[in-house]
Design an enzyme around this catalytic site. Structure first.
Site, PDB file in Angstrom:
ATOM      1  N   ASN A 116      31.713  44.383  23.545  1.00 16.45           N
ATOM      2  CA  ASN A 116      32.856  43.475  23.651  1.00 16.45           C
ATOM      3  C   ASN A 116      32.400  42.214  24.394  1.00 16.45           C
ATOM      4  O   ASN A 116      32.246  42.237  25.611  1.00 16.45           O
ATOM      5  CB  ASN A 116      33.988  44.195  24.412  1.00 16.45           C
ATOM      6  CG  ASN A 116      35.181  43.289  24.645  1.00 16.45           C
ATOM      7  OD1 ASN A 116      35.279  42.205  24.075  1.00 16.45           O
ATOM      8  ND2 ASN A 116      36.089  43.735  25.500  1.00 16.45           N
ATOM      9  N   LYS A 128      33.967  39.524  24.868  1.00 19.12           N
ATOM     10  CA  LYS A 128      35.091  38.853  25.547  1.00 19.12           C
ATOM     11  C   LYS A 128      35.040  37.342  25.293  1.00 19.12           C
ATOM     12  O   LYS A 128      34.594  36.918  24.239  1.00 19.12           O
ATOM     13  CB  LYS A 128      35.088  39.183  27.038  1.00 19.12           C
ATOM     14  CG  LYS A 128      34.931  40.681  27.313  1.00 19.12           C
ATOM     15  CD  LYS A 128      35.252  41.041  28.722  1.00 19.12           C
ATOM     16  CE  LYS A 128      34.885  42.492  28.966  1.00 19.12           C
ATOM     17  NZ  LYS A 128      35.412  43.023  30.197  1.00 19.12           N
ATOM     18  N   GLU A 165      42.344  44.019  29.707  1.00 12.24           N
ATOM     19  CA  GLU A 165      42.558  42.595  30.042  1.00 12.24           C
ATOM     20  C   GLU A 165      43.761  42.042  29.283  1.00 12.24           C
ATOM     21  O   GLU A 165      44.470  41.177  29.786  1.00 12.24           O
ATOM     22  CB  GLU A 165      41.276  41.807  29.757  1.00 12.24           C
ATOM     23  CG  GLU A 165      40.218  42.111  30.819  1.00 12.24           C
ATOM     24  CD  GLU A 165      38.795  42.130  30.320  1.00 12.24           C
ATOM     25  OE1 GLU A 165      38.524  41.571  29.241  1.00 12.24           O
ATOM     26  OE2 GLU A 165      37.942  42.722  31.014  1.00 12.24           O
ATOM     27  N   GLU A 198      39.095  53.635  29.301  1.00 12.34           N
ATOM     28  CA  GLU A 198      38.523  52.605  30.164  1.00 12.34           C
ATOM     29  C   GLU A 198      39.346  52.491  31.447  1.00 12.34           C
ATOM     30  O   GLU A 198      40.372  51.788  31.470  1.00 12.34           O
ATOM     31  CB  GLU A 198      38.547  51.253  29.454  1.00 12.34           C
ATOM     32  CG  GLU A 198      37.781  51.240  28.152  1.00 12.34           C
ATOM     33  CD  GLU A 198      37.309  49.830  27.821  1.00 12.34           C
ATOM     34  OE1 GLU A 198      36.097  49.617  27.851  1.00 12.34           O
ATOM     35  OE2 GLU A 198      38.149  48.958  27.581  1.00 12.34           O
ATOM     36  N   SER A 239      31.822  49.374  33.126  1.00  9.81           N
ATOM     37  CA  SER A 239      30.547  49.156  33.820  1.00  9.81           C
ATOM     38  C   SER A 239      29.434  50.098  33.351  1.00  9.81           C
ATOM     39  O   SER A 239      28.636  50.582  34.153  1.00  9.81           O
ATOM     40  CB  SER A 239      30.741  49.233  35.341  1.00  9.81           C
ATOM     41  OG  SER A 239      31.646  48.229  35.760  1.00  9.81           O
ATOM     42  N   GLY A 263      34.290  45.720  34.455  1.00 11.05           N
ATOM     43  CA  GLY A 263      33.742  44.476  34.992  1.00 11.05           C
ATOM     44  C   GLY A 263      33.568  44.484  36.498  1.00 11.05           C
ATOM     45  O   GLY A 263      33.359  43.434  37.107  1.00 11.05           O
ATOM     46  N   HIS A 316      43.272  46.537  25.037  1.00 16.53           N
ATOM     47  CA  HIS A 316      42.248  46.354  26.074  1.00 16.53           C
ATOM     48  C   HIS A 316      42.920  46.021  27.395  1.00 16.53           C
ATOM     49  O   HIS A 316      43.918  45.316  27.443  1.00 16.53           O
ATOM     50  CB  HIS A 316      41.272  45.239  25.664  1.00 16.53           C
ATOM     51  CG  HIS A 316      40.073  45.208  26.581  1.00 16.53           C
ATOM     52  ND1 HIS A 316      40.101  44.578  27.801  1.00 16.53           N
ATOM     53  CD2 HIS A 316      38.853  45.770  26.468  1.00 16.53           C
ATOM     54  CE1 HIS A 316      38.925  44.751  28.397  1.00 16.53           C
ATOM     55  NE2 HIS A 316      38.148  45.465  27.598  1.00 16.53           N
TER      56      HIS A 316
HETATM   57  C1  PEP Z   1      35.177  46.248  28.473  1.00 19.64           C
HETATM   58  O1  PEP Z   1      35.347  45.065  28.395  1.00 19.64           O
HETATM   59  O2  PEP Z   1      35.752  46.986  27.669  1.00 19.64           O
HETATM   60  C2  PEP Z   1      34.300  46.785  29.523  1.00 19.64           C
HETATM   61  C3  PEP Z   1      34.168  48.084  29.615  1.00 19.64           C
HETATM   62  O3  PEP Z   1      33.678  45.880  30.340  1.00 19.64           O
HETATM   63  P1  PEP Z   1      32.467  46.203  31.360  1.00 19.64           P
HETATM   64  O4  PEP Z   1      31.449  47.001  30.621  1.00 19.64           O
HETATM   65  O5  PEP Z   1      31.960  44.860  31.791  1.00 19.64           O
HETATM   66  O6  PEP Z   1      33.043  46.983  32.503  1.00 19.64           O
END
Ligand code: PEP
Length: 264
Positions: A11, A13, A101, A171, A217, A177, A99
């Site tokens: 992703n 973003k 975000e 998630e 992460s 992040g 998601h």
């Molecule tokens: C994501 O954007 O779905 C995500 C898991 O980000 P990150 O790996 O940076 O934590």
């Protein structure tokens, strides 16, 4: 016997520019040449979808093109929105919904997440429905409850014949992040619970086929241990997907772990 092939998504973003997106796509494609046993998707920003699509096509890559969002509406006066048909026209075959975000930063509620999920699956696209708890919810012992509610609400009225195109991404919001990762055991516990909810909704066979990714992460250094868990079928990768070598190493970790047998 039912098995689930691992699935890894990158992703991107709201990152990269046109040159950077091209270089990243080339790096990922070249790094994964010949690798088997894993499904891979990249989710570039909308303006670079066609650029990335042409790189995937010209190199004959099996990497899927994904969209980070989509409208649930077919067309019309909706300034700034992008329809599922437009995305398909650009070569997209998989769409992210829910998601964290979009839920927690941009304010998308369950009604919108549900409408987008249902529309994406009904449009014959694959859909990755993201769910996960916030830190205060985890600390209050509500992780399973929050994930269960998000899965049930997101999949309301989604018919059984559409769920073979569904992936769930677990998630935890506090891990996205932040550099903090759920422990493999915690990821497994939550994902086991989610699979149980899917079994309640669609039966054991369907729930055994639906892939559940972990996101939050993930890096090359922790991917293998997470992906080795019985109900962790790969990962949705944010920050670490912006470096081709790191993302390629994560995908190779998933391929190394291999397919999972049904446990329901
Ligand atoms: C994501 O954007 O779905 C995500 C898991 O980000 P990150 O790996 O940076 O934590």
């Amino acid at each position: 016997m039912t098995t689930r092939r691992p699935f890894v998504g990158g992703n991107w973003k709201m990152n990269t520019d046109r040159a950077g997106a091209s270089a990243l796509a080339r790096g990922v494609v070249d790094g994964l040449v010949g690798l088997q046993g894993v499904d891979v998707a990249v989710f570039p920003p909308f303006p670079y979808l066609l650029t990335v699509a042409s790189i995937l096509r010209e190199r004959g890559s099996s990497i899927r093109l994904g969209a980070q969002d989509a409208s649930d509406q077919p067309d019309g006066a909706l300034t700034g929105e992008v329809s599922l048909a437009m995305l398909r026209d650009c070569g997209v075959s998989v769409v992210l919904t829910g998601h964290s975000e979009r839920r927690h930063v941009l304010g998308e509620g369950e009604t919108i997440v549900h409408a987008k999920t249902r529309a994406a699956l009904a449009a014959d696209l694959e859909c990755v429905l993201c769910v996960g708890e916030k830190l205060d919810e985890r600390e209050a012992g509500r992780t399973n409850h929050v994930c269960e509610e998000q899965v049930r609400l997101g999949l309301r009225e989604v018919p059984p014949e559409h769920v073979d195109r569904l992936t769930i991404a677990y998630e935890p919001v506090w891990a996205i992040g932040t550099g903090r990762t759920a422990s493999p055991a915690d990821a497994q516990d939550a994902q086991r619970h989610i699979r149980g909810v899917l079994a309640d909704l669609y039966g054991n066979d369907a729930a055994s086929r639906i892939r559940i990714m972990y996101g939050g992460s993930v890096k090359a250094s922790n991917a293998r241990e997470l992906f080795a868990q019985a109900d962790v079928d790969g990962g949705l990768i944010g920050g670490a997907s912006l470096k081709a070598t790191e993302f390629v190493a994560i995908v190779k970790a998933a391929a190394g772990v291999g397919a999972k047998a049904a446990t329901l």
